[in-house]
Write a protein that holds these residues in place. Structure first.
Motif, mmCIF file in Angstrom:
data_model
loop_
_atom_site.group_PDB
_atom_site.id
_atom_site.type_symbol
_atom_site.label_atom_id
_atom_site.label_comp_id
_atom_site.label_asym_id
_atom_site.label_seq_id
_atom_site.Cartn_x
_atom_site.Cartn_y
_atom_site.Cartn_z
ATOM 1 N N ASN A 148 -2.366 3.288 5.211
ATOM 2 C CA ASN A 148 -3.065 3.857 4.060
ATOM 3 C C ASN A 148 -3.356 5.350 4.227
ATOM 4 O O ASN A 148 -3.611 6.039 3.238
ATOM 5 C CB ASN A 148 -4.380 3.114 3.814
ATOM 6 C CG ASN A 148 -4.158 1.789 3.130
ATOM 7 O OD1 ASN A 148 -3.187 1.606 2.413
ATOM 8 N ND2 ASN A 148 -5.051 0.843 3.364
ATOM 9 N N ASP A 204 -6.436 -3.141 3.645
ATOM 10 C CA ASP A 204 -6.260 -2.439 4.912
ATOM 11 C C ASP A 204 -6.402 -3.458 6.043
ATOM 12 O O ASP A 204 -6.835 -4.596 5.820
ATOM 13 C CB ASP A 204 -7.297 -1.323 5.049
ATOM 14 C CG ASP A 204 -6.772 -0.130 5.836
ATOM 15 O OD1 ASP A 204 -5.977 -0.352 6.779
ATOM 16 O OD2 ASP A 204 -7.150 1.004 5.524
ATOM 17 N N ALA A 263 0.816 -1.206 0.000
ATOM 18 C CA ALA A 263 0.000 0.000 0.000
ATOM 19 C C ALA A 263 0.855 1.264 0.000
ATOM 20 O O ALA A 263 0.597 2.206 -0.756
ATOM 21 C CB ALA A 263 -0.932 -0.014 1.211
ATOM 22 N N THR A 264 1.892 1.302 0.841
ATOM 23 C CA THR A 264 2.702 2.519 0.901
ATOM 24 C C THR A 264 3.520 2.726 -0.360
ATOM 25 O O THR A 264 3.906 3.853 -0.680
ATOM 26 C CB THR A 264 3.624 2.521 2.135
ATOM 27 O OG1 THR A 264 4.371 1.297 2.174
ATOM 28 C CG2 THR A 264 2.820 2.648 3.409
ATOM 29 N N PRO A 313 -6.028 -0.251 -2.164
ATOM 30 C CA PRO A 313 -5.135 -0.960 -1.248
ATOM 31 C C PRO A 313 -5.916 -1.732 -0.188
ATOM 32 O O PRO A 313 -6.961 -1.275 0.295
ATOM 33 C CB PRO A 313 -4.334 0.178 -0.607
ATOM 34 C CG PRO A 313 -5.279 1.338 -0.621
ATOM 35 C CD PRO A 313 -6.069 1.197 -1.892
ATOM 36 N N ARG A 325 -12.247 5.015 3.528
ATOM 37 C CA ARG A 325 -11.974 3.671 4.051
ATOM 38 C C ARG A 325 -13.329 2.989 4.229
ATOM 39 O O ARG A 325 -14.169 3.465 4.993
ATOM 40 C CB ARG A 325 -11.201 3.761 5.366
ATOM 41 C CG ARG A 325 -10.893 2.413 5.979
ATOM 42 C CD ARG A 325 -10.017 2.542 7.222
ATOM 43 N NE ARG A 325 -8.628 2.843 6.885
ATOM 44 C CZ ARG A 325 -8.010 3.984 7.158
ATOM 45 N NH1 ARG A 325 -8.677 4.976 7.759
ATOM 46 N NH2 ARG A 325 -6.750 4.168 6.831
ATOM 47 N N ALA A 352 -9.641 2.569 0.479
ATOM 48 C CA ALA A 352 -8.952 1.605 1.332
ATOM 49 C C ALA A 352 -9.940 0.526 1.752
ATOM 50 O O ALA A 352 -11.041 0.831 2.223
ATOM 51 C CB ALA A 352 -8.365 2.312 2.545
ATOM 52 N N THR A 377 -8.518 6.992 -3.823
ATOM 53 C CA THR A 377 -8.180 5.832 -2.993
ATOM 54 C C THR A 377 -9.401 5.329 -2.241
ATOM 55 O O THR A 377 -10.054 6.097 -1.525
ATOM 56 C CB THR A 377 -7.077 6.188 -1.975
ATOM 57 O OG1 THR A 377 -5.900 6.614 -2.677
ATOM 58 C CG2 THR A 377 -6.732 4.984 -1.115
#
Length: 626
Positions: free
Chosen positions: A143, A118, A95-96, A116, A155, A185, A183
């Motif tokens: 994230n 989580d 993810a990073t 990504p 998220r 998450a 994004t």
């Protein structure tokens, strides 16, 4: 209400497959494919969903998460932001690794969807593998590093939360003002959780990409200031390309005879041989364009952000009464440099300006046209000298490498670049033959972008020859997607230039008193100075080991033959060439405008003292346009 029971991941993949964009009556699929590297944070969720819906959602297997984003961005730019790719990763480092690619996408206003994995939303175990523990906040994960580089972030901690999150994500991806990295998450447990989804969620949706026209009052004022100007200059940015406004720009320039300079993102907006094209502008620009910029009384920015490379860090536009007229779809950019905003789509706005100015019979004066035409002719003679083929048995300079490619390609070829000394040489010297031939990512100037981006461009335009122009420093950053190109038989061309170090930064280091310290790929020769023999690194062998066909060119003659052979190849092919010297940046014309890189205010070494004196002279010419 009819419902279907699916996991969150299955629902998301099915939803994405049903999203489309439409502009000018043309409809395209919004999410053309998904890139992925699977790990424990997404293999049972998104990974399983991609298997479930393999016929509806194409999948590309990546090798590096950052590179996957670059490939998606390359695809999006070649698709005029009307289509992009999704990128899925596991939690933790997967993810990073997205952060750099996300920053690049957002800075360049290019859409990409990041998915990504989580940590568990339900927290059955705490902490879990790769979880970042933050003592003051239980809802933070790695994230969250994506928040500042995303245009939209959410998220999804409950299945039903996916519906508004997914719709907001699509809104941002298709908004020409807001677009960038988006994004979502996805906690790994939520990905696999089932829910009864309303069938309406999966219905085909078409997102209209707007072309707003100008406000009548702003348009009238824009026409007035253009008619009052005596030395106007257009600065064409990437927004021209995103809008497909190239023909509108050509019509405007032909009708008014106003010269057009281009940023890195805008180069190619006019063909190099258009009478009003005067080349690149700013620190890496041409003498013609920069000379006109210094005396312009009106700068008409079209789809540009006015970065410091374009404005020469505030020193380029010297006319005491210079004004700025900014045609931009984003109000934020329209107001830059205290400019008169003309907030509109580039194609719509240019069409309205052209119609109004033609009605008034407005054209640039004959003397001004003669001046910039003669300036362009002088510069083209310098370009001819730089690009001219050297002795067939000699090692070529970097401009001669560019010249060999320039002599070979036609308007169907696309060149991709991003960082190092090549972008400066290309901005000054390359002769763009078509609206999308010149693909330089210079908003983030990200080393490693070139090869994966070329892969994305080729996926968007499989019928075109796509060249990734890469120096040795950039190649060592990210050669990984060569493997993907080989695996999927995507016949990108790689022009790999070996100059034994960070040539661009080496030249900059010398200019600012750093004496090229730490910029050469050589063995150390005491006191941390890398001035010994070149490293025995064989990048051509490395590319071959990744599955690429490699053609070694030791001389200028061999280079021309190798490029021609590579252009005809139907498999991924690399042309490897070592340039004449590693002690200068390139041998191309020097910068025609300044760029602010602060120099040590106090030092004992003569090189730094001299550099500081020059720096202070340049800084004294900077102005704020108010």
């Amino acid at each position: 209400m009819t419902t279907t029971r699916l996991t969150v991941a299955q629902a998301l993949v099915r939803f994405l497959a049903a999203q489309h964009t439409e502009r000018d009556g043309t409809r395209r699929r919004l999410i053309g494919a998904t890139w992925g590297i699977l790990g424990h944070g997404n293999v049972a969720g998104i990974g399983q969903a991609l298997v479930e819906y393999a016929d509806a959602m194409p999948y590309h297997q990546g090798r590096n998460e950052q590179a996957m984003v670059h490939a998606a961005v390359g695809y999006a730019r070649q698709s005029n932001r009307l289509s992009t790719h999704a990128v899925t990763t596991s939690i933790g480092p997967g993810a990073t690794n997205l952060v750099t690619g996300a920053a690049l996408a957002t800075i360049n206003h290019l859409p990409v969807l990041l998915l990504p994995g989580d940590v568990f939303a339900t927290r059955p175990a705490d902490p879990v593998l790769q979880q970042l523990e933050v003592p003051y906040a239980g809802d933070v994960s790695v994230n969250d590093t994506l928040r500042p580089v995303s245009r939209y972030f959410d998220r999804v901690t409950r299945p039903e939360a996916l519906i508004p999150a997914a719709l907001q994500a699509m809104r941002v991806l298709t908004d020409p003002v807001e677009t960038g990295a988006v994004t979502l998450a996805l906690p790994q447990d939520v990905q696999a959780e089932a829910y009864d989804w309303p069938e309406e969620f999966f219905a085909e949706r078409v997102w209209t990409v707007r072309r707003p026209g100008a406000d009548p009052t702003e348009l009238a004022e824009a026409v007035r200031v253009i008619r009052q100007s005596r030395r106007p200059l257009v600065v064409a940015g990437g927004g021209v390309r995103h809008s497909r406004a190239e023909e509108a720009l050509a019509e405007f320039a032909t009708a008014t005879r106003i010269p057009v300079a281009a940023t890195q993102a805008g180069k190619g907006a006019l063909r190099y041989d258009h009478p009003q094209d005067v080349g690149g502008i700013g620190h890496t620009g041409t003498a013609t364009a920069d000379g006109l910029a210094r005396t312009a009384d009106l700068v008409i920015g079209v789809g540009t952000r006015y970065t410091d490379f374009t404005t020469a860090s505030g020193t380029l536009f010297e006319h005491p009464g210079v004004r700025f007229l900014n045609l931009n779809i984003a109000p934020f950019d329209g107001h830059k440099l205290a400019g008169l905003p003309l907030v509109a789509d580039a194609r719509s706005g240019l069409g309205e300006l052209t119609e109004a100015l033609v009605t008034h019979g407005h054209r640039a004066a004959d003397a001004y046209v003669t001046e910039y035409t003669e300036g362009k002719e002088r510069w083209e003679r310098r370009v001819d000298a730089c690009l001219a083929a050297g002795e067939p048995t000699a090692r070529p300079t970097q401009p001669q490498v560019i010249g060999a490619l320039d002599a070979l390609v036609d308007e169907s070829d696309i060149i991709v670049g991003a960082a190092g000394s090549l972008p400066g040489d290309l901005h000054r010297l390359w002769r763009a033959r078509s609206r999308d031939q010149y693909h330089l990512e210079y908003g983030y100037s990200c080393m490693g972008y070139e090869i994966p981006a070329a892969l994305g461009v080729k996926l968007a335009a499989p019928e075109r020859n796509v060249w990734a122009l890469v120096g040795d420093g950039t190649y060592l950053m990210m050669p990984t997607e060569i493997v993907t190109a080989v695996q999927e038989s995507v016949a990108i061309k790689l022009l790999l230039v070996q100059n034994h170090g960070y040539a661009s930064i080496g030249g900059l280091s010398e200019a600012v008193g750093g004496e090229r310290f730490g910029t050469a790929y050589r063995f150390p020769a005491g006191a941390g100075r890398y001035t010994g023999a070149p490293l025995p690194v064989d990048l051509a062998a490395n590319a071959a080991s990744l599955g690429m066909r490699v053609l070694r060119a030791r001389t200028a003659g061999e280079l021309r033959a190798a490029l021609a052979e590579a252009r005809d190849a139907r498999t991924p092919t690399c042309v490897y060439v070592e340039t004449e010297t590693s002690d200068t940046v390139s041998g191309a014309p020097e910068a025609q405008a300044w760029w602010d890189v602060p120099v040590a205010e106090t030092a004992t070494r003569p090189s730094a003292v001299k550099a500081r004196e020059l720096y202070e002279r340049h800084v004294s010419t900077r102005r704020r346009h108010l």
